[in-house]
Design an enzyme around this catalytic site. Structure first.
Site, PDB file in Angstrom:
ATOM      1  N   THR A  14      -1.002 -16.268   0.298  1.00 35.53           N
ATOM      2  CA  THR A  14      -0.698 -17.779   0.676  1.00 35.53           C
ATOM      3  C   THR A  14      -0.915 -17.294   2.302  1.00 35.53           C
ATOM      4  O   THR A  14      -0.904 -18.584   3.260  1.00 35.53           O
ATOM      5  CB  THR A  14       0.492 -17.860   0.236  1.00 35.53           C
ATOM      6  OG1 THR A  14       0.393 -19.500   0.862  1.00 35.53           O
ATOM      7  CG2 THR A  14       1.723 -17.320   0.829  1.00 35.53           C
ATOM      8  N   ASP A  74       7.900   5.249   0.490  1.00 35.83           N
ATOM      9  CA  ASP A  74       8.189   6.784   0.881  1.00 35.83           C
ATOM     10  C   ASP A  74       7.832   6.530   2.542  1.00 35.83           C
ATOM     11  O   ASP A  74       7.470   7.982   2.790  1.00 35.83           O
ATOM     12  CB  ASP A  74       8.058   7.932   0.339  1.00 35.83           C
ATOM     13  CG  ASP A  74       6.702   8.171  -0.094  1.00 35.83           C
ATOM     14  OD1 ASP A  74       5.837   7.476  -0.079  1.00 35.83           O
ATOM     15  OD2 ASP A  74       6.158   8.862  -1.289  1.00 35.83           O
ATOM     16  N   GLY A  96       5.239   5.705  -4.316  1.00 39.92           N
ATOM     17  CA  GLY A  96       6.368   5.150  -3.815  1.00 39.92           C
ATOM     18  C   GLY A  96       6.237   4.572  -2.598  1.00 39.92           C
ATOM     19  O   GLY A  96       5.722   5.003  -1.956  1.00 39.92           O
ATOM     20  N   ASP A  98       3.953 -19.888   0.783  1.00 46.73           N
ATOM     21  CA  ASP A  98       4.272 -21.188   0.327  1.00 46.73           C
ATOM     22  C   ASP A  98       3.649 -21.389  -0.737  1.00 46.73           C
ATOM     23  O   ASP A  98       2.577 -20.309  -1.519  1.00 46.73           O
ATOM     24  CB  ASP A  98       4.169 -23.300   0.491  1.00 46.73           C
ATOM     25  CG  ASP A  98       2.867 -22.844   1.521  1.00 46.73           C
ATOM     26  OD1 ASP A  98       1.670 -22.261   0.501  1.00 46.73           O
ATOM     27  OD2 ASP A  98       2.560 -23.489   1.641  1.00 46.73           O
ATOM     28  N   HIS A 140       0.499  -1.633  -0.385  1.00 45.91           N
ATOM     29  CA  HIS A 140      -0.249  -0.038  -0.121  1.00 45.91           C
ATOM     30  C   HIS A 140       1.180   1.426   0.252  1.00 45.91           C
ATOM     31  O   HIS A 140       0.293   2.267  -0.587  1.00 45.91           O
ATOM     32  CB  HIS A 140      -1.093   0.003   1.297  1.00 45.91           C
ATOM     33  CG  HIS A 140      -2.072  -0.692   1.449  1.00 45.91           C
ATOM     34  ND1 HIS A 140      -3.458  -0.549   1.550  1.00 45.91           N
ATOM     35  CD2 HIS A 140      -2.189  -1.725   0.460  1.00 45.91           C
ATOM     36  CE1 HIS A 140      -4.063  -1.293   1.294  1.00 45.91           C
ATOM     37  NE2 HIS A 140      -3.438  -2.643   0.847  1.00 45.91           N
ATOM     38  N   THR A 185      -2.751 -23.628   4.365  1.00 46.52           N
ATOM     39  CA  THR A 185      -1.604 -23.261   4.824  1.00 46.52           C
ATOM     40  C   THR A 185      -1.535 -21.818   5.227  1.00 46.52           C
ATOM     41  O   THR A 185      -0.801 -21.461   4.897  1.00 46.52           O
ATOM     42  CB  THR A 185       0.163 -23.926   4.182  1.00 46.52           C
ATOM     43  OG1 THR A 185      -0.152 -23.143   2.886  1.00 46.52           O
ATOM     44  CG2 THR A 185      -0.570 -25.694   4.263  1.00 46.52           C
ATOM     45  N   ASP A 231      -5.714 -18.081   2.120  1.00 49.50           N
ATOM     46  CA  ASP A 231      -5.387 -19.937   2.312  1.00 49.50           C
ATOM     47  C   ASP A 231      -6.007 -20.445   3.395  1.00 49.50           C
ATOM     48  O   ASP A 231      -5.639 -20.482   4.288  1.00 49.50           O
ATOM     49  CB  ASP A 231      -3.974 -19.842   2.179  1.00 49.50           C
ATOM     50  CG  ASP A 231      -3.698 -21.505   1.654  1.00 49.50           C
ATOM     51  OD1 ASP A 231      -4.254 -22.019   1.265  1.00 49.50           O
ATOM     52  OD2 ASP A 231      -1.728 -21.443   1.920  1.00 49.50           O
ATOM     53  N   SER A 286       4.506   7.586   3.375  1.00 57.74           N
ATOM     54  CA  SER A 286       4.056   7.787   3.689  1.00 57.74           C
ATOM     55  C   SER A 286       1.963   7.362   3.896  1.00 57.74           C
ATOM     56  O   SER A 286       1.795   7.965   4.707  1.00 57.74           O
ATOM     57  CB  SER A 286       4.181   8.952   2.247  1.00 57.74           C
ATOM     58  OG  SER A 286       3.515   7.866   1.199  1.00 57.74           O
TER      59      SER A 286
END
Length: 332
Positions: A201, A79, A77, A260, A71, A255, A252, A81
Site C-alpha cells: 500500500t 539476523d 532469518g 491503509d 528480505h 493513496t 498504490d 545479514s
C-alpha cells in the site's frame, strides 16, 4: 488433475511445510518486549527519533525499510545479514544478490543512523536485527498504520552469503499458489501472507518488474487482469524503461503515501501493479483475505500487526547463536 484434488494436495503441502518451519511461538519465547529494559532502556525512543527524522527528510524510507526487513527475515532469518556491505567482505553477501540490488539506500542509512545513536547511548548492546525490526514497526506507524509490540533479543549473523538468497524470496511474477508454499516454509500462513502483502500500500516498483504485463503480452497486448485505462497509463509512464531503469510507479496509485487498505480495494479493480499482486485476487484461497481487508481496515491492521510479529520470529538467532555487531554493514 481435478480441482478438488489440487486444492487437497496444496493444503497438505502447506501443512507439511508449516510443520517443519520454526514455530513462531517457540521463537517468540526466546524474545521479550522488555529485553533491553535495563541494558538500554531508551532503545525504542532512540530508534523512533532517528527513523522519524529520516522519513521526514526522505519519504521513501518507510516503504524501503519494510522491504529490507522482509528480505532479511526470509533468507537466513531476522539476523541483519542483508545489511552487510559488499565492500566489507571478500565474499558476496546477501545484499549483492540480484534481487537485492534494488533495495533502497535510504533504508540502509536509517538503520545505520539508529545504530550509531544506540552505540553512543548503549555501546555493544542493541543488535542491528532488533534495530531493523523496530524501525520497520515505527515507520509503518508514521504512515498511519498499526503500532504493535516488537519482541527483542535477536542477535546478528556472523555470515552473509548471496548464494543463500535464490529461492527464498518471492518473485514479482509468482503465482499465489507458489507464494503460499514459499511462505509456508517460513511458518507463515496464507492469511498472514496476504496481510504482509498489504505493505504494498506504500512504496513503488520499477517498471522492469511489471513490463511483461504491459508490453507485448501474448502478442502486442497487455495482461487482461489489468484495468484497461491503467494498462494504457502504465505504457505511457514506463516508455523508455529499458534505457532508464529508475522509472517506477507507486504500488498504490490512489493513496501511495498512506498505510491503509486501498491496496486491497485496488486488486479487484484491476489496479494491482505486480503480477504477484493480481494473483492474490485471482486465486480463491487468498481472494477471501483480500476481500476481508478491502472491506475492513481494522481487520487488515490487526492481521498485519500479527503477521509482522510472526515474520520477526523467522529464523531468529539468540544468545551464542549470533553476535551484536558494532557496525551493521560489517561482519564482526
Amino acid at each position: 488433475m481435478a480441482a478438488p484434488l489440487r486444492r487437497l494436495l496444496l493444503s497438505l503441502a502447506l501443512l507439511l511445510a508449516a510443520a517443519t518451519a520454526p514455530g513462531a511461538a517457540a521463537a517468540a519465547a526466546r524474545l521479550s518486549t522488555s529485553y533491553y529494559s535495563r541494558s538500554c532502556p531508551r532503545v525504542e525512543q532512540i530508534v523512533s527519533d532517528v527513523v522519524t527524522a529520516k522519513q521526514q527528510a526522505n519519504p521513501s524510507t518507510a516503504a524501503g525499510t519494510l522491504r529490507l526487513f522482509f528480505h532479511d527475515c526470509f533468507v537466513s532469518g531476522c539476523d541483519a545479514s542483508v545489511l552487510v556491505s559488499p565492500l566489507s567482505t571478500d565474499r558476496s553477501p546477501e545484499r549483492a544478490a540480484e534481487i537485492n540490488l534494488s533495495l533502497p539506500g535510504d533504508a540502509f542509512d536509517a538503520v545505520a543512523r539508529a545504530k550509531a545513536a544506540l552505540e553512543a547511548a548503549c555501546p555493544g548492546t542493541v543488535s542491528c536485527a532488533d534495530i531493523l525490526a523496530l524501525a520497520a514497526r515505527d515507520l509503518v506507524g508514521i504512515l498511519g498504520g498499526p503500532r504493535f509490540p516488537v519482541y527483542l533479543g535477536r542477535r546478528d549473523a556472523r555470515r552473509s552469503d548471496a548464494t543463500d538468497v535464490e529461492g527464498n524470496l518471492p518473485r514479482t511474477n509468482m503465482s499465489a499458489r507458489a507464494m503460499a508454499v514459499l511462505f509456508a516454509r517460513k511458518g507463515i500462513t496464507p492469511r498472514e501472507m496476504v496481510a504482509l502483502a498489504g505493505a504494498h500500500t506504500v512504496g513503488f516498483s520499477h517498471c522492469s518488474e511489471f513490463a511483461h504485463r504491459v508490453y507485448g503480452y501474448r502478442g502486442d497486448g497487455y495482461d487482461p487482469a489489468l484495468n484497461p485505462a491503467f494498462a494504457r497509463a502504465l505504457r505511457t509512464s514506463c516508455a523508455g524503461y529499458e534505457r532508464d531503469p529508475t522509472l517506477s510507479i507507486f504500488n498504490d496509485i490512489v493513496t501511495p503515501s498512506v498505510f491503509d487498505e486501498l491496496y486491497f480495494k485496488n486488486l479487484p479493480r484491476g489496479l494491482g501493479l505486480l503480477a504477484s499482486d493480481a494473483a492474490l485476487w485471482e486465486y480463491a484461497p487468498t481472494r477471501v483475505f483480500v476481500q476481508r481487508y478491502a472491506d475492513n481496515r481494522t481487520a487488515f491492521f490487526d492481521d498485519f500487526a500479527a503477521a509482522m510479529q510472526r515474520l520477526g520470529t523467522v529464523g531468529v538467532k539468540t544468545g551464542r547463536q549470533g553476535v551484536v555487531r558494532r557496525q551493521c554493514d560489517v561482519l564482526d
